[in-house]
Scaffold this motif. Structure first.
Motif, PDB file in Angstrom:
ATOM      1  N   UNK A 104       0.854  -1.188   0.000  1.00  0.00           N
ATOM      2  CA  UNK A 104       0.000   0.000   0.000  1.00  0.00           C
ATOM      3  C   UNK A 104       0.888   1.236   0.000  1.00  0.00           C
ATOM      4  N   UNK A 105       0.656   2.138  -0.954  1.00  0.00           N
ATOM      5  CA  UNK A 105       1.417   3.383  -0.999  1.00  0.00           C
ATOM      6  C   UNK A 105       0.904   4.319   0.086  1.00  0.00           C
ATOM      7  N   UNK A 106       1.803   4.747   0.961  1.00  0.00           N
ATOM      8  CA  UNK A 106       1.448   5.632   2.068  1.00  0.00           C
ATOM      9  C   UNK A 106       1.652   7.088   1.686  1.00  0.00           C
ATOM     10  N   UNK A 107       2.735   7.364   0.938  1.00  0.00           N
ATOM     11  CA  UNK A 107       3.050   8.744   0.569  1.00  0.00           C
ATOM     12  C   UNK A 107       4.004   8.728  -0.618  1.00  0.00           C
ATOM     13  N   UNK A 108       3.993   9.792  -1.389  1.00  0.00           N
ATOM     14  CA  UNK A 108       4.952   9.946  -2.484  1.00  0.00           C
ATOM     15  C   UNK A 108       5.110  11.424  -2.794  1.00  0.00           C
ATOM     16  N   UNK A 109       6.272  11.776  -3.320  1.00  0.00           N
ATOM     17  CA  UNK A 109       6.536  13.178  -3.635  1.00  0.00           C
ATOM     18  C   UNK A 109       8.026  13.388  -3.842  1.00  0.00           C
ATOM     19  N   UNK A 110       8.434  14.648  -3.817  1.00  0.00           N
ATOM     20  CA  UNK A 110       9.855  14.972  -3.911  1.00  0.00           C
ATOM     21  C   UNK A 110      10.397  15.251  -2.513  1.00  0.00           C
ATOM     22  N   UNK A 111      11.645  14.867  -2.288  1.00  0.00           N
ATOM     23  CA  UNK A 111      12.301  15.102  -1.004  1.00  0.00           C
ATOM     24  C   UNK A 111      13.683  15.690  -1.261  1.00  0.00           C
ATOM     25  N   UNK A 112      14.240  16.326  -0.242  1.00  0.00           N
ATOM     26  CA  UNK A 112      15.572  16.912  -0.361  1.00  0.00           C
ATOM     27  C   UNK A 112      16.637  15.875  -0.010  1.00  0.00           C
ATOM     28  N   UNK A 113      17.636  15.765  -0.857  1.00  0.00           N
ATOM     29  CA  UNK A 113      18.725  14.820  -0.619  1.00  0.00           C
ATOM     30  C   UNK A 113      19.543  15.258   0.590  1.00  0.00           C
ATOM     31  N   UNK A 114      19.929  14.271   1.400  1.00  0.00           N
ATOM     32  CA  UNK A 114      20.729  14.578   2.587  1.00  0.00           C
ATOM     33  C   UNK A 114      21.536  13.350   2.983  1.00  0.00           C
ATOM     34  N   UNK A 115      22.600  13.559   3.740  1.00  0.00           N
ATOM     35  CA  UNK A 115      23.374  12.479   4.338  1.00  0.00           C
ATOM     36  C   UNK A 115      23.873  11.443   3.353  1.00  0.00           C
ATOM     37  N   UNK A 116      23.763  10.169   3.766  1.00  0.00           N
ATOM     38  CA  UNK A 116      24.282   9.069   2.954  1.00  0.00           C
ATOM     39  C   UNK A 116      23.518   8.909   1.645  1.00  0.00           C
ATOM     40  N   UNK A 117      22.250   9.336   1.626  1.00  0.00           N
ATOM     41  CA  UNK A 117      21.461   9.240   0.394  1.00  0.00           C
ATOM     42  C   UNK A 117      22.018  10.202  -0.654  1.00  0.00           C
ATOM     43  N   UNK A 118      22.289  11.438  -0.254  1.00  0.00           N
ATOM     44  CA  UNK A 118      22.877  12.415  -1.178  1.00  0.00           C
ATOM     45  C   UNK A 118      24.241  11.937  -1.667  1.00  0.00           C
ATOM     46  N   UNK A 119      25.025  11.366  -0.766  1.00  0.00           N
ATOM     47  CA  UNK A 119      26.358  10.881  -1.137  1.00  0.00           C
ATOM     48  C   UNK A 119      26.266   9.755  -2.155  1.00  0.00           C
ATOM     49  N   UNK A 120      25.320   8.837  -1.965  1.00  0.00           N
ATOM     50  CA  UNK A 120      25.176   7.709  -2.888  1.00  0.00           C
ATOM     51  C   UNK A 120      24.850   8.189  -4.299  1.00  0.00           C
ATOM     52  N   UNK A 121      23.950   9.162  -4.402  1.00  0.00           N
ATOM     53  CA  UNK A 121      23.561   9.674  -5.718  1.00  0.00           C
ATOM     54  C   UNK A 121      24.527  10.743  -6.241  1.00  0.00           C
ATOM     55  N   UNK A 122      25.547  11.076  -5.433  1.00  0.00           N
ATOM     56  CA  UNK A 122      26.474  12.150  -5.784  1.00  0.00           C
ATOM     57  C   UNK A 122      25.692  13.425  -6.091  1.00  0.00           C
ATOM     58  N   UNK A 123      24.708  13.683  -5.224  1.00  0.00           N
ATOM     59  CA  UNK A 123      23.814  14.824  -5.404  1.00  0.00           C
ATOM     60  C   UNK A 123      24.115  15.881  -4.346  1.00  0.00           C
ATOM     61  N   UNK A 149      14.188   6.125  -2.277  1.00  0.00           N
ATOM     62  CA  UNK A 149      14.625   7.362  -2.928  1.00  0.00           C
ATOM     63  C   UNK A 149      15.173   7.018  -4.311  1.00  0.00           C
ATOM     64  N   UNK A 150      14.738   7.779  -5.319  1.00  0.00           N
ATOM     65  CA  UNK A 150      15.170   7.571  -6.698  1.00  0.00           C
ATOM     66  C   UNK A 150      15.544   8.912  -7.324  1.00  0.00           C
ATOM     67  N   UNK A 151      16.306   8.892  -8.429  1.00  0.00           N
ATOM     68  CA  UNK A 151      16.644  10.138  -9.121  1.00  0.00           C
ATOM     69  C   UNK A 151      15.380  10.860  -9.604  1.00  0.00           C
ATOM     70  N   UNK A 152      15.452  12.172  -9.806  1.00  0.00           N
ATOM     71  CA  UNK A 152      14.267  12.941 -10.226  1.00  0.00           C
ATOM     72  C   UNK A 152      13.717  12.526 -11.583  1.00  0.00           C
TER      73      UNK A 152
END
Length: 240
Positions: A104-123, A149-152
Motif C-alpha cells: 500500500x502506498x502511504x506517501x509519495x513526492x519529492x524530497x531533499x537529498x541529505x546524508x548518505x542518500x545524497x552521497x550515494x547519488x552524488x547529489x 529514494x530515486x533520481x528525479x
C-alpha cells in the motif's frame, strides 16, 4: 544450438514444495497440524530422514513450526526467509515462499537529498529526489515500512500506487534494472506513526535495513530504507 537444463530437485525438495503449495492453497491453514512423519512417509514413500529434511526446510523458511512430542504445525505468523546473497525483489521472494505479498502506498513526492542518500547519488545536499513510502504486507499482515529514494528522472512515479513490484515497473517503463549493491542493518525503535502502521507497540525494537542499489550500467538506481518487524523475517548469511 545451446541446451538449457534445469536443476533436478532432490526428494526432500519435492516434498517440501508439495507441502509449501498446500499451505499456499489453504489446504493447511495457519495453526493447522501437518500430517505426522509416518503419514508423510506412507503418502510419499520416502524415508523418515528425507521427510524430516523436508520439514526442516519449511521450518527454516518460517512457514512451519515444530513442537516436541506434538509434531509440525503451519506457523501462525509466517516469516519471510531472506538470503542476503540473493538479489531479488520483495514480491518475488514472498511469492517464491508460497505467501502473498501486498503493498500500500502511504506517501509519495519529492524530497531533499541529505546524508548518505545524497552521497550515494552524488547529489548536492538539498537537491530534489523522488521519495516513495510504501507499507509492505506478508499474508495481509504488515511486515515493513519502506521508504525509497530515486533520481528525479523517475518523477512520473509520484502520485501513483506502485502496489506490485517496483523493480518490474522500473524494468518495463524505464528500462532500468537492479544489478548490484550493498545493505546495512541497524536497530531502531518504533515511532508513534511506525507503531500504528506496523501494528506494534510504540518504542518496540525494529530493524532498519538500508539498500544501496546500482543498475546494470553501474548507475545509482535507488536507496531504500526498510523499517521491519523483527518477528516476521529471518536472514541467512553464510559463515566461512
Amino acid at each position: 544450438m545451446g541446451v538449457t537444463s534445469k536443476k533436478k530437485l532432490t526428494q526432500y525438495e519435492r516434498l517440501a514444495g508439495t507441502l509449501r503449495d498446500r499451505i499456499a492453497a489453504g489446504t493447511y491453514a495457519r495453526g493447522d497440524k501437518l500430517p505426522s512423519e509416518m503419514e508423510l512417509m506412507d503418502e510419499s514413500g520416502l524415508s523418515r530422514s528425507t521427510v524430516r529434511h523436508a520439514l526442516k526446510v519449511l521450518v527454516d523458511e518460517g512457514l512451519v513450526r515444530t513442537e516436541r512430542g506434538r509434531g509440525a504445525f503451519v506457523a501462525d505468523t509466517p516469516a519471510l526467509h531472506e538470503n542476503n546473497l540473493v538479489f531479488s525483489s520483495y514480491t518475488k521472494q514472498v511469492e517464491g515462499q508460497g505467501m502473498k505479498p501486498t503493498t500500500r502506498t502511504v506517501d509519495s513526492g519529492f524530497a531533499k537529498a541529505a546524508g548518505s542518500v545524497a552521497k550515494f547519488f552524488d547529489a548536492a545536499v538539498g537537491s530534489k529526489l523522488v521519495k516513495l513510502v510504501r507499507l509492505r504486507y506478508l499474508d495481509d499482515a504488515p511486515l515493513c515500512l519502506e521508504t525509497t529514494y530515486l533520481p528525479p528522472s523517475f518523477g512520473s512515479l509520484i502520485d501513483r500506487d506502485i502496489n506490485g513490484s517496483l523493480y518490474a515497473t522500473l524494468r518495463q517503463e524505464f528500462h532500468r534494472a537492479p544489478a548490484q549493491g550493498h545493505k546495512t542493518f541497524e536497530v531502531c525503535y518504533a515511532s508513534q506513526n511506525e507503531a500504528f502502521l506496523l501494528n506494534v507497540e510504540r518504542g518496540q525494537a525494529l530493524i532498519l535495513i538500508t539498500d544501496y542499489v546500482y543498475d546494470t550500467d553501474g548507475r545509482p538506481l535507488h536507496v531504500s530504507k526498510r523499517i521491519q518487524r523483527t518477528d516476521r523475517a529471518k536472514y541467512t548469511e553464510p559463515i566461512g
